[in-house]
Design an enzyme around this catalytic site. Structure first.
Site, PDB file in Angstrom:
ATOM      1  N   GLU A 148      -6.826   4.864   7.787  1.00 31.77           N
ATOM      2  CA  GLU A 148      -6.653   6.289   7.427  1.00 31.77           C
ATOM      3  C   GLU A 148      -7.899   6.828   6.749  1.00 31.77           C
ATOM      4  OE1 GLU A 148      -2.958   5.580   5.374  1.00 31.77           O
ATOM      5  OE2 GLU A 148      -2.055   5.053   7.304  1.00 31.77           O
ATOM      6  N   HIS A 157      -9.422   1.217   4.949  1.00 28.79           N
ATOM      7  CA  HIS A 157      -8.147   1.453   5.639  1.00 28.79           C
ATOM      8  C   HIS A 157      -8.381   2.413   6.804  1.00 28.79           C
ATOM      9  CE1 HIS A 157      -4.051   2.652   6.485  1.00 28.79           C
ATOM     10  NE2 HIS A 157      -3.673   1.554   5.864  1.00 28.79           N
ATOM     11  N   SER A 176       3.905  -1.673  10.484  1.00 29.44           N
ATOM     12  CA  SER A 176       5.355  -1.743  10.699  1.00 29.44           C
ATOM     13  C   SER A 176       5.936  -3.122  10.379  1.00 29.44           C
ATOM     14  CB  SER A 176       5.710  -1.318  12.126  1.00 29.44           C
ATOM     15  OG  SER A 176       5.299   0.027  12.345  1.00 29.44           O
ATOM     16  N   GLY A 212       3.007  -0.871   4.295  1.00 25.97           N
ATOM     17  CA  GLY A 212       3.063   0.547   3.956  1.00 25.97           C
ATOM     18  C   GLY A 212       4.485   0.967   3.658  1.00 25.97           C
ATOM     19  N   GLY A 213       5.149   1.587   4.633  1.00 26.97           N
ATOM     20  CA  GLY A 213       6.480   2.171   4.443  1.00 26.97           C
ATOM     21  C   GLY A 213       7.481   1.259   3.750  1.00 26.97           C
ATOM     22  N   GLU A 251      -5.011  -4.422  10.811  1.00 21.03           N
ATOM     23  CA  GLU A 251      -3.957  -3.426  10.994  1.00 21.03           C
ATOM     24  C   GLU A 251      -4.216  -2.632  12.275  1.00 21.03           C
ATOM     25  OE1 GLU A 251      -2.091  -2.361   6.928  1.00 21.03           O
ATOM     26  OE2 GLU A 251      -3.869  -1.145   7.143  1.00 21.03           O
ATOM     27  N   GLY A 266       2.952   2.698  10.820  1.00 25.82           N
ATOM     28  CA  GLY A 266       3.909   3.782  10.625  1.00 25.82           C
ATOM     29  C   GLY A 266       4.617   4.207  11.905  1.00 25.82           C
ATOM     30  N   ASN A 277       0.870  -1.181   0.000  1.00 27.16           N
ATOM     31  CA  ASN A 277       0.000   0.000   0.000  1.00 27.16           C
ATOM     32  C   ASN A 277       0.905   1.229   0.000  1.00 27.16           C
ATOM     33  OD1 ASN A 277      -1.797   2.054   0.435  1.00 27.16           O
ATOM     34  ND2 ASN A 277      -2.393   1.415   2.502  1.00 27.16           N
ATOM     35  N   TRP A 278       1.017   1.853  -1.165  1.00 32.97           N
ATOM     36  CA  TRP A 278       1.919   3.009  -1.285  1.00 32.97           C
ATOM     37  C   TRP A 278       1.367   4.247  -0.590  1.00 32.97           C
ATOM     38  CZ3 TRP A 278       3.654   3.159  -7.182  1.00 32.97           C
ATOM     39  CH2 TRP A 278       4.342   1.973  -7.479  1.00 32.97           C
ATOM     40  N   LYS A 279       0.074   4.218  -0.241  1.00 34.25           N
ATOM     41  CA  LYS A 279      -0.592   5.410   0.321  1.00 34.25           C
ATOM     42  C   LYS A 279      -0.361   6.600  -0.618  1.00 34.25           C
ATOM     43  CE  LYS A 279      -0.173   3.290   4.806  1.00 34.25           C
ATOM     44  NZ  LYS A 279      -0.050   3.412   6.238  1.00 34.25           N
TER      45      LYS A 279
HETATM   46  P1  13P Z   1       3.240   0.679   7.701  1.00 41.85           P
HETATM   47  O1  13P Z   1       3.753  -0.612   7.100  1.00 41.85           O
HETATM   48  O2  13P Z   1       3.943   1.890   7.152  1.00 41.85           O
HETATM   49  O3  13P Z   1       3.185   0.638   9.189  1.00 41.85           O
HETATM   50  O4  13P Z   1       1.732   0.834   7.199  1.00 41.85           O
HETATM   51  C1  13P Z   1       0.861  -0.218   7.339  1.00 41.85           C
HETATM   52  C2  13P Z   1      -0.376   0.087   6.555  1.00 41.85           C
HETATM   53  O5  13P Z   1      -1.144   0.951   6.928  1.00 41.85           O
HETATM   54  C3  13P Z   1      -0.591  -0.632   5.293  1.00 41.85           C
HETATM   55  O6  13P Z   1      -1.872  -0.407   4.812  1.00 41.85           O
END
Ligand code: 13P
Length: 255
Positions: free
Chosen positions: A99, A97, A215, A236-237, A169, A175, A9-11
């Site tokens: 977010e 998600h 993470s 994510g990251g 999640e 993050g 997930n590149w966000k």
């Molecule tokens: P991180 O891997 O950056 O913690 O993000 C997780 C996430 O929200 C994937 O959708």
């Protein structure tokens, strides 16, 4: 047999050029995926056409949108429909998600509609759930996540649920560098599977892939993915660098 999946997930990161070279880098190091060990890439909407071209002809690595709207079409300026996502060559969409729930106030009812809209248009849904820190601290995370699953998914038939992947999640792990322990992840994943089994039966629950997100990185992925109810990760990251993402994919391959 249920699938193991590592999804990126590149966000809201990377311009078109950066996205192209990231996907090139991933493809260059990609191990041989199978029907039961898959990779999904979810870039921002504007990348989808380009990434679809890059993934063309590649087996078991598919494209996802990070969101879609709950209505089929019409006067919804700025929104993207599930059929548009499908038509650009994406087979998946992330729904719910944390977010989206938090910053864009997406309600359970809206997410239930989005899920149906996506499934009706032939997309596989990666449905996200997970509790904030205060719920974890109060030790009520099981009830919290159960309510999210029921409200977002339980209007679906068992047949529809086959096209749903669940991603757990915990918000406190997203993050933050603070990963859930493999025991915390396993406990919640087993709970989610029981919740699905109570509604749809054990067979459906056993076939449902449940991903962990928060993470996740190359150094902790193998331990997390080795848990019996953890079927991969939503990343994510660590999905923004080819070598890190490949490290996580390789962890899935070894589990
Ligand atoms: P991180 O891997 O950056 O913690 O993000 C997780 C996430 O929200 C994937 O959708």
């Amino acid at each position: 047999m249920r699938k193991k999946i590592v999804a990126a997930n590149w966000k809201m990161n990377l311009n078109l050029e950066e996205g192209k070279s990231l996907v090139d880098g991933i493809l260059a190091g990609l191990p041989a995926l199978t029907e039961t060990k898959q990779v999904v890439i979810a870039p921002p909407f504007v990348h989808l056409a380009q990434t679809a071209q890059q993934l063309q002809g590649k087996a078991n690595i598919t494209l996802a949108a990070q969101n879609c709207y709950s209505e089929a079409s019409g006067a919804y300026t700025g929104e993207i429909s599930a059929s548009m996502v499908k038509s650009v060559g994406a087979g998946n969409v992330i729904i719910g998600h944390s977010e989206r729930r938090e910053y864009f106030k997406e309600s359970d009812a809206l997410l239930a509609k989005k899920t149906s809209q996506a499934l009706e248009n032939g997309l596989r849904v990666i449905f996200c759930c997970g509790e904030p820190l205060e719920i974890r601290d109060a030790d009520t995370q099981n009830e919290f996540v159960e309510a999210q699953i029921k409200a977002g998914l339980f209007h679906l038939t068992a047949e529809e649920l086959k096209n749903v992947v669940i991603a757990y999640e915990p918000i406190w792990a997203i993050g933050t560098g603070r990963t859930a322990s493999s025991q915390q992840a396993q406990d919640m994943h087993a709970h989610i599977r029981n919740v699905v089994a109570a509604q749809y039966g054990k067979e459906v629950a056993d076939d449902t892939s449940i991903l962990y997100g928060g993470s996740c990185k190359p150094s902790n992925a193998a331990e997390l993915f080795s848990c019996p109810d953890v079927d991969g990760g939503l990343i994510g990251g660590a999905s923004l660098k080819a070598d890190e993402f490949l490290g996580i994919i390789n962890a899935m391959m070894s589990c």
